[in-house]
Write a protein that holds these residues in place. Structure first.
Motif, PDB file in Angstrom:
ATOM      1  N   GLY A  55      44.808  11.289  30.514  1.00 47.14           N
ATOM      2  CA  GLY A  55      44.383   9.931  30.861  1.00 47.14           C
ATOM      3  C   GLY A  55      43.006   9.891  31.500  1.00 47.14           C
ATOM      4  O   GLY A  55      42.513   8.820  31.852  1.00 47.14           O
ATOM      5  N   LEU A  56      42.362  11.059  31.658  1.00 45.83           N
ATOM      6  CA  LEU A  56      41.045  11.102  32.312  1.00 45.83           C
ATOM      7  C   LEU A  56      39.931  11.286  31.286  1.00 45.83           C
ATOM      8  O   LEU A  56      40.179  11.743  30.161  1.00 45.83           O
ATOM      9  CB  LEU A  56      41.002  12.254  33.321  1.00 45.83           C
ATOM     10  CG  LEU A  56      41.924  12.127  34.541  1.00 45.83           C
ATOM     11  CD1 LEU A  56      41.896  13.412  35.350  1.00 45.83           C
ATOM     12  CD2 LEU A  56      41.490  10.952  35.413  1.00 45.83           C
ATOM     13  N   ASP A  57      38.746  10.923  31.694  1.00 45.53           N
ATOM     14  CA  ASP A  57      37.579  11.088  30.820  1.00 45.53           C
ATOM     15  C   ASP A  57      37.337  12.595  30.594  1.00 45.53           C
ATOM     16  O   ASP A  57      37.020  13.322  31.545  1.00 45.53           O
ATOM     17  CB  ASP A  57      36.386  10.427  31.520  1.00 45.53           C
ATOM     18  CG  ASP A  57      35.063  10.820  30.889  1.00 45.53           C
ATOM     19  OD1 ASP A  57      35.088  11.368  29.775  1.00 45.53           O
ATOM     20  OD2 ASP A  57      34.019  10.577  31.522  1.00 45.53           O
ATOM     21  N   PRO A  58      37.490  13.075  29.338  1.00 46.79           N
ATOM     22  CA  PRO A  58      37.404  14.528  29.109  1.00 46.79           C
ATOM     23  C   PRO A  58      36.045  15.127  29.461  1.00 46.79           C
ATOM     24  O   PRO A  58      35.968  16.282  29.911  1.00 46.79           O
ATOM     25  CB  PRO A  58      37.699  14.685  27.611  1.00 46.79           C
ATOM     26  CG  PRO A  58      37.597  13.328  27.020  1.00 46.79           C
ATOM     27  CD  PRO A  58      37.781  12.336  28.109  1.00 46.79           C
ATOM     28  N   LEU A  59      34.975  14.339  29.287  1.00 46.25           N
ATOM     29  CA  LEU A  59      33.645  14.905  29.574  1.00 46.25           C
ATOM     30  C   LEU A  59      33.486  15.200  31.052  1.00 46.25           C
ATOM     31  O   LEU A  59      32.970  16.252  31.444  1.00 46.25           O
ATOM     32  CB  LEU A  59      32.541  13.952  29.117  1.00 46.25           C
ATOM     33  CG  LEU A  59      32.303  13.893  27.609  1.00 46.25           C
ATOM     34  CD1 LEU A  59      31.079  13.048  27.307  1.00 46.25           C
ATOM     35  CD2 LEU A  59      32.121  15.290  27.035  1.00 46.25           C
ATOM     36  N   THR A  60      33.944  14.270  31.885  1.00 46.58           N
ATOM     37  CA  THR A  60      33.772  14.517  33.328  1.00 46.58           C
ATOM     38  C   THR A  60      34.751  15.573  33.812  1.00 46.58           C
ATOM     39  O   THR A  60      34.465  16.309  34.753  1.00 46.58           O
ATOM     40  CB  THR A  60      33.883  13.217  34.154  1.00 46.58           C
ATOM     41  OG1 THR A  60      34.937  12.450  33.636  1.00 46.58           O
ATOM     42  CG2 THR A  60      32.629  12.417  34.158  1.00 46.58           C
ATOM     43  N   VAL A  61      35.924  15.666  33.153  1.00 40.97           N
ATOM     44  CA  VAL A  61      36.855  16.749  33.506  1.00 40.97           C
ATOM     45  C   VAL A  61      36.134  18.082  33.274  1.00 40.97           C
ATOM     46  O   VAL A  61      36.138  18.969  34.140  1.00 40.97           O
ATOM     47  CB  VAL A  61      38.135  16.677  32.638  1.00 40.97           C
ATOM     48  CG1 VAL A  61      38.931  17.973  32.764  1.00 40.97           C
ATOM     49  CG2 VAL A  61      39.002  15.495  33.071  1.00 40.97           C
ATOM     50  N   ARG A  62      35.486  18.209  32.095  1.00 36.12           N
ATOM     51  CA  ARG A  62      34.821  19.481  31.769  1.00 36.12           C
ATOM     52  C   ARG A  62      33.681  19.797  32.738  1.00 36.12           C
ATOM     53  O   ARG A  62      33.369  20.956  32.975  1.00 36.12           O
ATOM     54  CB  ARG A  62      34.279  19.445  30.341  1.00 36.12           C
ATOM     55  CG  ARG A  62      35.388  19.630  29.337  1.00 36.12           C
ATOM     56  CD  ARG A  62      34.894  19.498  27.941  1.00 36.12           C
ATOM     57  NE  ARG A  62      35.962  18.983  27.090  1.00 36.12           N
ATOM     58  CZ  ARG A  62      35.778  18.366  25.950  1.00 36.12           C
ATOM     59  NH1 ARG A  62      34.552  18.175  25.502  1.00 36.12           N
ATOM     60  NH2 ARG A  62      36.782  17.934  25.236  1.00 36.12           N
ATOM     61  N   ARG A  63      33.068  18.739  33.272  1.00 35.18           N
ATOM     62  CA  ARG A  63      31.974  18.963  34.223  1.00 35.18           C
ATOM     63  C   ARG A  63      32.466  19.654  35.494  1.00 35.18           C
ATOM     64  O   ARG A  63      31.698  20.236  36.234  1.00 35.18           O
ATOM     65  CB  ARG A  63      31.315  17.634  34.567  1.00 35.18           C
ATOM     66  CG  ARG A  63      29.963  17.515  33.921  1.00 35.18           C
ATOM     67  CD  ARG A  63      29.371  16.157  34.052  1.00 35.18           C
ATOM     68  NE  ARG A  63      29.060  15.649  32.725  1.00 35.18           N
ATOM     69  CZ  ARG A  63      29.093  14.384  32.377  1.00 35.18           C
ATOM     70  NH1 ARG A  63      29.439  13.481  33.253  1.00 35.18           N
ATOM     71  NH2 ARG A  63      28.783  14.025  31.166  1.00 35.18           N
ATOM     72  N   HIS A  64      33.777  19.545  35.758  1.00 37.69           N
ATOM     73  CA  HIS A  64      34.342  20.180  36.955  1.00 37.69           C
ATOM     74  C   HIS A  64      34.817  21.601  36.675  1.00 37.69           C
ATOM     75  O   HIS A  64      35.438  22.212  37.526  1.00 37.69           O
ATOM     76  CB  HIS A  64      35.522  19.354  37.483  1.00 37.69           C
ATOM     77  CG  HIS A  64      35.096  18.057  38.108  1.00 37.69           C
ATOM     78  ND1 HIS A  64      34.387  18.001  39.282  1.00 37.69           N
ATOM     79  CD2 HIS A  64      35.263  16.770  37.720  1.00 37.69           C
ATOM     80  CE1 HIS A  64      34.150  16.742  39.591  1.00 37.69           C
ATOM     81  NE2 HIS A  64      34.653  15.978  38.654  1.00 37.69           N
ATOM     82  N   VAL A  65      34.572  22.081  35.465  1.00 43.72           N
ATOM     83  CA  VAL A  65      35.088  23.399  35.089  1.00 43.72           C
ATOM     84  C   VAL A  65      33.948  24.281  34.583  1.00 43.72           C
ATOM     85  O   VAL A  65      33.064  23.817  33.856  1.00 43.72           O
ATOM     86  CB  VAL A  65      36.141  23.264  33.952  1.00 43.72           C
ATOM     87  CG1 VAL A  65      36.750  24.621  33.623  1.00 43.72           C
ATOM     88  CG2 VAL A  65      37.241  22.274  34.338  1.00 43.72           C
ATOM     89  N   ALA A  66      33.946  25.543  35.003  1.00 42.14           N
ATOM     90  CA  ALA A  66      32.990  26.526  34.440  1.00 42.14           C
ATOM     91  C   ALA A  66      33.809  27.634  33.799  1.00 42.14           C
ATOM     92  O   ALA A  66      34.758  28.123  34.398  1.00 42.14           O
ATOM     93  CB  ALA A  66      32.114  27.101  35.541  1.00 42.14           C
ATOM     94  N   VAL A  67      33.449  27.973  32.570  1.00 49.25           N
ATOM     95  CA  VAL A  67      34.194  29.041  31.889  1.00 49.25           C
ATOM     96  C   VAL A  67      33.220  30.146  31.494  1.00 49.25           C
ATOM     97  O   VAL A  67      32.182  29.885  30.879  1.00 49.25           O
ATOM     98  CB  VAL A  67      34.870  28.523  30.597  1.00 49.25           C
ATOM     99  CG1 VAL A  67      35.826  29.586  30.048  1.00 49.25           C
ATOM    100  CG2 VAL A  67      35.607  27.223  30.839  1.00 49.25           C
ATOM    101  N   LEU A  68      33.559  31.362  31.882  1.00 44.99           N
ATOM    102  CA  LEU A  68      32.811  32.512  31.361  1.00 44.99           C
ATOM    103  C   LEU A  68      33.700  33.096  30.272  1.00 44.99           C
ATOM    104  O   LEU A  68      34.759  33.668  30.549  1.00 44.99           O
ATOM    105  CB  LEU A  68      32.566  33.533  32.479  1.00 44.99           C
ATOM    106  CG  LEU A  68      32.035  34.910  32.057  1.00 44.99           C
ATOM    107  CD1 LEU A  68      30.793  34.797  31.190  1.00 44.99           C
ATOM    108  CD2 LEU A  68      31.735  35.768  33.267  1.00 44.99           C
ATOM    109  N   PHE A  69      33.299  32.886  29.017  1.00 47.67           N
ATOM    110  CA  PHE A  69      34.127  33.332  27.899  1.00 47.67           C
ATOM    111  C   PHE A  69      34.017  34.847  27.736  1.00 47.67           C
ATOM    112  O   PHE A  69      33.028  35.464  28.152  1.00 47.67           O
ATOM    113  CB  PHE A  69      33.688  32.640  26.607  1.00 47.67           C
ATOM    114  CG  PHE A  69      33.994  31.162  26.611  1.00 47.67           C
ATOM    115  CD1 PHE A  69      35.288  30.715  26.395  1.00 47.67           C
ATOM    116  CD2 PHE A  69      32.998  30.226  26.855  1.00 47.67           C
ATOM    117  CE1 PHE A  69      35.575  29.362  26.422  1.00 47.67           C
ATOM    118  CE2 PHE A  69      33.280  28.878  26.878  1.00 47.67           C
ATOM    119  CZ  PHE A  69      34.579  28.441  26.666  1.00 47.67           C
ATOM    120  N   ALA A  70      35.043  35.399  27.071  1.00 46.57           N
ATOM    121  CA  ALA A  70      35.037  36.847  26.850  1.00 46.57           C
ATOM    122  C   ALA A  70      33.871  37.248  25.941  1.00 46.57           C
ATOM    123  O   ALA A  70      33.343  38.354  26.045  1.00 46.57           O
ATOM    124  CB  ALA A  70      36.362  37.278  26.233  1.00 46.57           C
TER     125      ALA A  70
END
Ligand SMILES: Nc1ncnc2c1ncn2[C@@H]1O[C@H](COP(=O)(O)OP(=O)(O)OP(=O)(O)O)[C@@H](O)[C@H]1O
Length: 632
Positions: A419-434
């Motif tokens: 139910g949340l705006d996916p773009l702003t959700v992603r802004r709160h997450v940092a991923v270092l991929f393998a």
């Protein structure tokens, strides 16, 4: 009757194509489209003027008495109109080219709107891959073809109107006869267009294979492995076979289209000849030489413009299937980047709940995640471990909001992520991929992609801070242009890094994002033992106040985590801190003992979890990166 409905169908299809083509071109460059349209109309008017002035000039020349100046004015007018028409033609060609490029860019923008917005799992769908391959290939050539055809149709259409008016004055039957004979050209083009589109659809998988083999055989990254495994011969052979099959199919298509083009040419020539015969048969009484000359010129011009118009309409029809294909692809993009009316999450979260979380990749027989329940609190460091394929990376992608769950839910402080705006959700997450991307851009762009290219001191200082935090600052300062050094030897002044150095840069990228949730997927596979040890020792200070999820196969790296979650077959097998899990003697303890075995000196006593119980729960691991010191 059938022929009429066939004609009407073709006309309807061309009309809707025209609308789509005009929308593509006019939206790409409205002012330039207006200017080119005006130029086309002027050219058409000049054509009509040439016929009428030509008739006057001919009459004046035939009439001219020796020494008289009657023919000078019409001849001069004819010269001027011809010269202006001659200037307009190259100007139109150049403007059309620019317009085509702008339309191409607009088409590609529509593709990028989709590829950058659709859910990640789309990229695992073969139908999406085929569709993407088709629209990408066509976005290069079709907009240019559509623009040229559109402008040709406009110019030829205007010329047809002007010349028809001139011919109507000679005989009212001439224009309808020419139009009736021109229509079959459109039908021929229509068949060709349908064959062309069917060919593109069937060739999509082969085109992707050829693209892939081409990039393997020409890519810099692939060059070492191609040599090491001596792949060039066999891959070139495969590429050759795929190409042979493609060219065989293409030859069949080209032959069919040749036959259709020959038929169209015969019809066009027949149209001109028939019109001239009809002109002779219908004309009674004396005809002046000037009228006859003007009529022949007008018929010739009109038939060539008709041919041009029908060919352009055919090209547009052919492109209509591709434009519709692009339209369907564009429709795959979500309605809006944020989804209408969805609120942004609060600044981070205090607690994250995953409830009954499941995920199945498209076409997969088994779910990658199956009913995972997990609670993560702000500031916690969680270790995520498990065997290959147990679902760790998939769980990380779901928690990061990069994949929508196919079952269950994730809630931030009680609010479902769906139910949340996916773009702003992603802004709160940092991923270092393998396997993080190695951007062939400057160091600064690699650490702060999309924000560091301004070179402004503020952002640059922040980039340097992130590099320092990730232990990359020293290595960057030794590069020829420090943070401005391109990280690719394919650019002047560029350089390449070692795998471990690249990993530090990717870690700096994750540090740079001021995110509440940090996911590190195998962050140290290429780091030397000291760097690895330092990273895991400092993970809490590096990401102080943030929630960190570390995925690692090296269990020593996660033993200090607040909680270790063990996944097996897409489910949580057990969770707890290191001591609890070791005491439980479950899968974690088994795996830990197995790894610890590998570090024991030959003389050391093998201590396995099942034998030692508590004894193993706190092995004397002083420095797991530098080598294990276990009790002997
Ligand atoms: N893009 C994909 N399409 C289809 N299946 C996938 C895809 N990615 C992963 N899978 C499958 O999902 C399951 C879980 O994969 P995942 O990458 O999450 O495992 P993992 O625990 O991270 O493995 P590893 O330790 O090898 O990195 C595996 O069976 C894998 O084959």
């Amino acid at each position: 009757m059938r022929l009429i409905s066939y004609y009407l169908g073709a006309v309807r299809r061309v009309t809707s194509t025209l609308r789509a083509a005009v929308a593509l071109v006019a939206r790409a460059a409205p002012r330039r489209t207006a200017a080119v349209t005006a130029l086309q109309l002027t050219s058409a008017a000049l054509l009509g003027a040439q016929v009428l002035i030509g008739r006057e000039a001919l009459a004046a020349v035939l009439d001219a008495r020796p020494g008289g100046g009657d023919a000078v004015l019409p001849l001069a007018a004819l010269a001027v109109t011809s010269a202006v028409a001659g200037l307009a033609a190259p100007a139109l060609a150049l403007q059309n080219r620019l317009l085509g490029e702008l339309a191409q860019r607009a088409a590609y923008d529509r593709i990028l709107d989709v590829t950058t917005a659709v859910d990640l799992h789309r990229f695992d769908d073969p139908d999406f891959a085929d569709h993407l391959q088709r629209v990408r290939a066509n976005a290069v050539s079709r907009p240019l073809l559509v623009t040229n055809a559109l402008m040709q149709l406009l110019g030829a259409g205007a010329a047809i109107v002007v010349l028809s008016l001139a011919l109507l004055a000679l005989h009212p039957m001439l224009p309808p006869i020419l139009l009736a004979i021109g229509l079959p050209l459109l039908l021929v083009s229509r068949r060709g267009g349908a064959a062309e589109f069917a060919f593109a659809v069937t060739q999509s998988p082969s085109a992707r294979l050829r693209d892939h083999l081409r990039s393997v055989l020409t890519g810099r990254e692939e060059a070492r492995e191609v040599r090491a495994y001596e792949l060039s011969g066999s891959f070139r052979e495969r590429y050759g076979h795929a190409n042979d099959r493609y060219l065989e199919d293409l030859r069949a298509l080209v032959n069919r289209r040749h036959r259709q083009a020959a038929l169209a040419g015969v019809l066009a020539a027949g149209a001109t000849a028939l019109t001239l015969v009809v002109l002779l048969a219908l004309t009674r009484g004396p005809v002046t030489l000037a009228d006859a000359g003007a009529a022949v010129l007008a018929v010739k011009l009109l038939s060539s413009r008709l041919e041009q118009a029908f060919t352009a309409a055919g090209t547009l029809y052919e492109s209509s299937l591709f434009l519709a294909d692009l339209g369907r692809f564009t429709a795959l993009a979500p309605d809006g980047p944020a989804g209408p009316g969805r609120p942004a999450p609060a600044d981070g979260f205090a607690v994250l709940h995953a409830r009954g979380l499941s995920f199945r990749y498209p076409g997969a027989a088994r779910p990658a995640l199956d009913g995972v329940d997990l609670t993560v609190r702000r500031g916690e460091v969680i270790g995520l471990v498990g065997e290959n394929g147990s679902g760790k990376s998939t769980l990380a992608l779901l928690l990061a909001g990069l994949l929508p769950p196919t079952g269950g839910s994730i809630a931030w402080d009680g609010t479902d992520l769906a139910g949340l705006d996916p773009l702003t959700v992603r802004r709160h997450v940092a991923v270092l991929f393998a396997d993080p991307i190695r951007y062939a851009l400057s160091v600064a762009d690699n650490i702060a992609p999309g924000t560091a290219d301004t070179g402004a001191p503020g952002p640059r200082a922040a980039v340097a801070r992130s590099a320092r935090a990730a232990g990359a600052d020293d290595l960057v300062r030794r590069l020829p242009a420090a943070y401005d050094t391109p990280l690719s030897t394919e650019y002047a002044g560029g350089t390449n890094l070692s795998d471990g150095q690249w990993q530090r840069i990717a870690l700096a990228r994750a540090c740079h994002r001021d995110a509440r949730l940090v996911i590190l997927d195998e962050p140290a596979t290429a780091l030397d033992p000291r760097a690895e040890h330092e990273l895991f020792e400092t993970v809490r200070t590096l990401f102080a106040g943030r929630t960190v999820i570390v995925i690692s196969h090296r269990l020593a790296n996660v033993r200090t985590a607040d909680r270790i979650v063990v996944l097996a077959g897409g489910r949580i097998a057990e969770q707890g801190d290191h001591d609890t899990l070791m005491a439980a003697g479950g899968p974690y303890a088994d795996l830990f003992a197995l790894q610890a075995d590998g570090y024991l000196p030959a003389a050391a006593v093998h201590v396995r979890a099942d034998e030692a119980g508590e004894g193993v729960s706190a092995p004397a691991v002083d420095d797991p990166g530098a080598g294990w010191v276990c009790r002997t």
